[in-house]
Structure formats: structure tokens, C-alpha cells
Write a protein that holds these residues in place. Structure first.
Motif, short mmCIF file in Angstrom:
data_model
loop_
_atom_site.label_atom_id
_atom_site.label_comp_id
_atom_site.label_asym_id
_atom_site.label_seq_id
_atom_site.Cartn_x
_atom_site.Cartn_y
_atom_site.Cartn_z
N PHE A 131 0.85 -0.83 0.13
CA PHE A 131 0.12 -0.20 -0.06
C PHE A 131 0.90 1.00 -0.06
O PHE A 131 1.57 1.41 1.07
N ARG A 132 0.85 1.89 -0.89
CA ARG A 132 1.68 3.01 -1.08
C ARG A 132 0.89 4.23 -1.16
O ARG A 132 -0.46 4.46 -1.39
N GLN B 281 3.48 4.41 -8.97
CA GLN B 281 2.35 3.92 -8.33
C GLN B 281 1.24 3.85 -9.73
O GLN B 281 0.71 4.73 -10.29
N LEU C 24 -3.92 -0.33 -4.78
CA LEU C 24 -3.90 -0.37 -3.55
C LEU C 24 -3.14 0.83 -2.87
O LEU C 24 -1.88 0.98 -3.22
N THR C 25 -3.64 1.64 -2.07
CA THR C 25 -3.13 2.96 -1.78
C THR C 25 -3.85 3.26 -0.05
O THR C 25 -4.38 2.49 0.38
N ARG C 26 -2.78 4.16 0.14
CA ARG C 26 -3.21 4.53 1.53
C ARG C 26 -3.48 5.97 1.78
O ARG C 26 -2.63 6.79 1.16
N LYS D 78 -6.74 5.30 6.18
CA LYS D 78 -5.71 4.20 5.99
C LYS D 78 -5.87 3.54 4.88
O LYS D 78 -5.82 4.21 3.74
N GLU D 79 -5.51 1.97 4.76
CA GLU D 79 -5.43 1.49 3.45
C GLU D 79 -6.86 1.25 2.82
O GLU D 79 -7.83 0.93 3.62
N SER E 65 -12.51 -0.85 2.04
CA SER E 65 -11.33 -0.60 3.18
C SER E 65 -10.58 -1.68 3.29
O SER E 65 -10.87 -2.80 3.53
N GLY F 130 -7.85 -1.35 5.53
CA GLY F 130 -7.34 -1.34 6.91
C GLY F 130 -8.13 -1.95 7.87
O GLY F 130 -9.34 -2.63 7.45
N GLU G 110 0.00 0.94 11.08
CA GLU G 110 0.57 1.38 9.76
C GLU G 110 0.89 0.20 8.96
O GLU G 110 0.27 0.24 7.86
N CYS G 111 1.69 -0.62 9.48
CA CYS G 111 2.30 -1.88 8.33
C CYS G 111 1.26 -3.11 8.68
O CYS G 111 1.47 -4.29 7.96
#
Length: 448
Positions: free
Chosen positions: A19-20, A29, A51-53, A58-59, A79, A81, A250-251
Motif C-alpha cells: 500500500f503506497r 504507483q 492499493l493505496t493509503r 488508512k489503506e 477499506s 485497513g 500502519e504496516c
């Protein structure tokens, strides 16, 4: 291989995270393209997955489908996240055409309501979408019109009533009269734009709440039974740092959270929780009140006059709102969570929160909003550096917030602490109106 599996392989090959962060300047991206079946003409089309943040959400997974054979297309967001700790409810008073253009993030588990028409879009009846208030109404109109030809042939009376209701929905888009638009999301991942950010929006009310057992079950969250164990002495708890396993916000990698009971001088006991992720280096801390809700709310007014004021300790609970009148800024309950830091640290956190607003960045931004944001951040920076004087107000209905008095036990000439009786609405937000602490034993006795 699944669609997400293909995206994971592409991310691993590129050597970057799955997730960038969403950025118009990120040339690497790119969405993943997967050939898939069109459900309209049953020929092959193309699905694109990104897939992004995004800050605040969040993601997320942004997906779109397009078929060259029949020109059918579809877009959807999901979502990726975790579900937030509390649900969220956005109540918007729509009074002008500008309000119809507010951007809305509505997840699939969110409910949309317009009380004036007794209209509701239940949860899980639509896919998640990034749109506007007008777009939500347009999708509802399109959904109602979809089966009207069949209804007119089978039940003309029902079809005529639906036509009448569709007309009322279309009239709402002209905003001849004001109406209320409500987004209620138990997962806490929906959002309604505040065009006046970072200033307070009087037309938009954001309420964070605890999920009911039914809402938790709808989201697939099962209640955990906690075994009662013999409590350790209070002295042992003060000296012991408890540690338990959790996941990085976060990750999502495994991490450890430390928890300790701390006594704040001239105040009360609080619980400090800190998480440190060895995988991505993310650090976070949160403060919970170690005691009960006070009988009265607390309003703390502090006048910032000197750079040394930035070193004062601040305890901001989850139920505390923050106001800076000179900046016309107000931070509502639930934002930033509970924090135990300094006044400088809290102001910097507020600046970062405002700066990360996704609707002031990238394609969603307009020059006027960007200029207003930079002006606000500049004034806030002057206050942090002690170049500007300002009032800092903390209002906590639960009475569990604190700002250090450096003259204690003497009075601080620049610090004013007021106690007040909570309103019915504040007690409702804290869940106190339905709480019964006396006489419940007698009511339960006949049923035993």
C-alpha cells in the motif's frame, strides 16, 4: 492466482510496499490490470486495482471495471485497513448547492439517511464509493428507477408511488429547502468533507460512538470473554509495565504494546499505552483515564503568553475537544485520541492532522483551500514558537483532561479551570443517560 495475489507479486517485484501513499507525484504507483468477466455481456473486460493509503482512511482498494464490448463500467472502493475502535456518524445540514458538492467516502457497511423524506440506504446494499452528496442521491435515484418498467406492468399503484418519491429525491438536488444528510458507519471508515477545514464547520456534526453488540456482530467482530482473575495490588500495578502482543496500525506487522499506570501530580491516575513497531519504525502512544467519569465536566482556559508555556504537560482524553479562538479552530471529541504530551507536542499533532487532510491535497485541492491551509499552519507555527499570543481551551465533559499548573499548589494567573454540569446531549454521548447504578438489584430479583 487471485487478483490481490497478482498485485502482491507486482509489489514484491518492484521492491516497494503493498500500500503506497496516494500522491500525484508518485510515478511508480500504477494500478494492476486483470482480465475478468463482464457480468453484463459475459465477455472479457479489464479490472484495474489500485492499493493505496489515504490519511484518515488508512489503506483502501480502489477498483474499476470497463468492458470494451458493451461499454459497461463500474467503480468501487473497499477499506483494506482495520475497523476503527469507534463508529462514526456525520450529520450534515444541507442548505445550498455548494453542500451538494461535498466529497463523501461511504463504505459498504455505512447507512445513509435523509430524515425529512424518511429515506434510508441500509448497510451492505451498496458498494463502497468515493463520491459527493449529490452522487449519493443520484445512485439512489438510479437504483429506484432500475425496475420501474417491470413495476408499471405488474403493480401500477406501487410504481406511481415510487415515481412520486423519485421526484422528491430529485427536488432535493435543487436545495429549494434545507434537509439533513446523515452517514452512520459502525466501522468508523466513512467521511464527509469539511470545506472550511481547518476551521470548524457549523453545518457538519461529527459524532464518535461505541458500537452496539448487534453492530459488532454485523461487522464480524465477536465479543471476547474475559476471565476474571485476582487483581494485583495497586502498588504492584504502578511499578509494573505490562506488555501484550498487537499489530502495527500502519504496516499491520506484529508489534508489542506497553502499558503502565501513572500518577499525575495534583490530578489522578492514568493509563499510558505505547506501541513501537520494529518493522516500519512507527511509534504511537495513547492515554486512557484510570478512574471513573467525573460528576462534572471540566473546561480549561489557558492564555499562551511565553515560549516556556509550550513545555507544560497536557493530558487530553478521548472525550476532550480543543479550541483556539484566535485561529477559529476547533478539534472535536475523538480526534487524535487520548494523549499525554506537552502543549507544544499537542499543537504540532494538530498541525500534522490538519495538513494530512486528503481533500486539501492532490486532485481534490483548490488554490483557495490550499492558501487557507498554509495561512492556518503559519499562524499555528507562530503560536508554537511564542511569537503570537493565543487562548488554548480544553473542554472535557468527562472531566478527565489536565493542563499543568507550574505554580501548583498556588493559582496560575493564566490558567482558569471551570467545573460545569453536563447537558443531556453530553451525557448521551458518554452513555450516561441509559446507565443505571442504583436499584437494579431489586428489578432483577423477581426474574431469578
Amino acid at each position: 492466482m487471485s487478483a490481490l495475489g497478482a498485485v502482491e507479486v507486482d509489489a514484491a517485484a518492484a521492491g516497494g510496499p503493498l500500500f503506497r501513499p496516494l500522491s500525484a507525484e508518485d510515478g511508480e504507483q500504477r494500478p494492476a490490470e486483470i482480465e475478468s468477466l463482464c457480468m453484463n455481456c459475459f465477455r472479457n473486460g479489464v479490472t484495474r486495482l489500485l492499493l493505496t493509503r489515504i490519511p484518515f482512511f488508512k489503506e483502501i482498494i480502489v477498483s474499476s471495471f470497463a468492458c470494451d464490448s458493451c461499454s459497461w463500467s463500474n467503480t468501487e472502493i473497499q477499506s483494506a485497513g482495520r475497523i476503527q475502535e469507534q463508529g462514526v456518524r456525520y450529520t450534515l445540514a444541507v442548505t445550498s448547492r455548494q453542500d451538494m458538492n461535498r466529497e463523501v467516502v461511504k463504505t459498504d457497511c455505512a447507512t445513509a439517511r435523509i430524515p425529512e423524506l424518511d429515506f434510508e440506504i441500509p448497510a451492505f446494499t451498496q458498494k463502497g464509493v468515493l463520491t459527493t452528496v449529490e452522487g449519493i442521491i443520484d445512485r439512489a435515484v438510479a437504483g429506484l428507477e432500475q425496475d420501474q418498467p417491470v413495476r408499471r406492468a405488474t403493480d401500477e399503484e406501487v410504481a406511481s408511488k415510487i415515481d412520486e418519491f423519485i421526484g422528491k429525491l430529485k427536488q432535493l438536488k435543487e436545495v429549494h429547502s434545507s434537509f439533513t444528510f446523515i452517514i452512520d458507519d459502525p466501522s468508523g471508515n466513512s467521511f464527509v468533507e469539511n470545506p472550511r477545514a481547518p476551521q470548524k464547520d457549523d453545518a457538519l456534526v461529527v459524532t464518535h460512538y461505541r458500537r452496539t453488540p448487534q453492530q459488532a456482530a454485523m461487522l464480524g467482530l465477536e465479543g471476547e470473554e474475559v476471565d476474571e482473575k485476582a487483581a494485583n495490588s495497586a502498588e504492584d500495578l504502578r511499578n509494573e509495565v505490562l506488555q501484550f502482543n498487537t499489530n502495527c496500525p500502519e504496516c499491520n506487522a506484529p508489534a508489542n504494546t506497553n502499558m503502565k499506570l501513572v500518577q499525575i501530580p495534583h490530578f489522578k491516575e492514568v493509563i499510558i499505552m505505547a506501541t513501537n513497531c520494529d518493522s516500519c519504525g512507527h511509534r504511537t502512544n495513547e492515554v486512557k483515564s484510570g478512574g471513573a467519569i467525573e460528576l462534572q465536566g471540566t473546561r480549561i482556559t489557558f492564555r499562551i503568553t511565553d515560549p516556556s508555556d509550550m513545555t507544560r504537560d497536557v493530558l487530553k482524553s478521548e472525550t476532550c475537544s480543543v479550541e483556539i479562538p484566535e485561529l477559529e479552530f476547533e478539534l472535536g471529541m475523538g480526534a487524535l485520541g487520548g494523549k499525554f504530551t506537552t502543549l507544544e507536542g499537542l499543537l504540532k499533532d494538530i498541525g500534522e492532522l490538519v495538513e494530512r487532510n486528503p481533500f486539501t491535497l492532490g486532485d481534490s485541492s483548490v488554490p483557495s483551500k490550499t492558501e487557507k491551509l498554509q495561512e492556518f499552519l503559519g499562524k499555528l507555527h507562530e503560536i508554537v514558537e511564542g511569537k503570537a499570543k493565543a487562548y488554548f481551551i480544553m473542554d472535557d465533559p468527562a472531566g478527565n483532561s489536565y493542563l499543568q499548573n507550574v505554580y501548583a499548589p498556588e493559582e496560575d494567573p493564566e490558567l482558569k479551570v471551570e467545573r460545569y454540569e453536563r447537558t443531556f446531549e453530553q451525557n448521551e454521548d458518554l452513555g450516561l443517560n441509559d446507565m443505571k447504578t442504583e436499584g437494579y438489584e431489586a428489578e432483577g430479583a423477581p426474574g431469578r
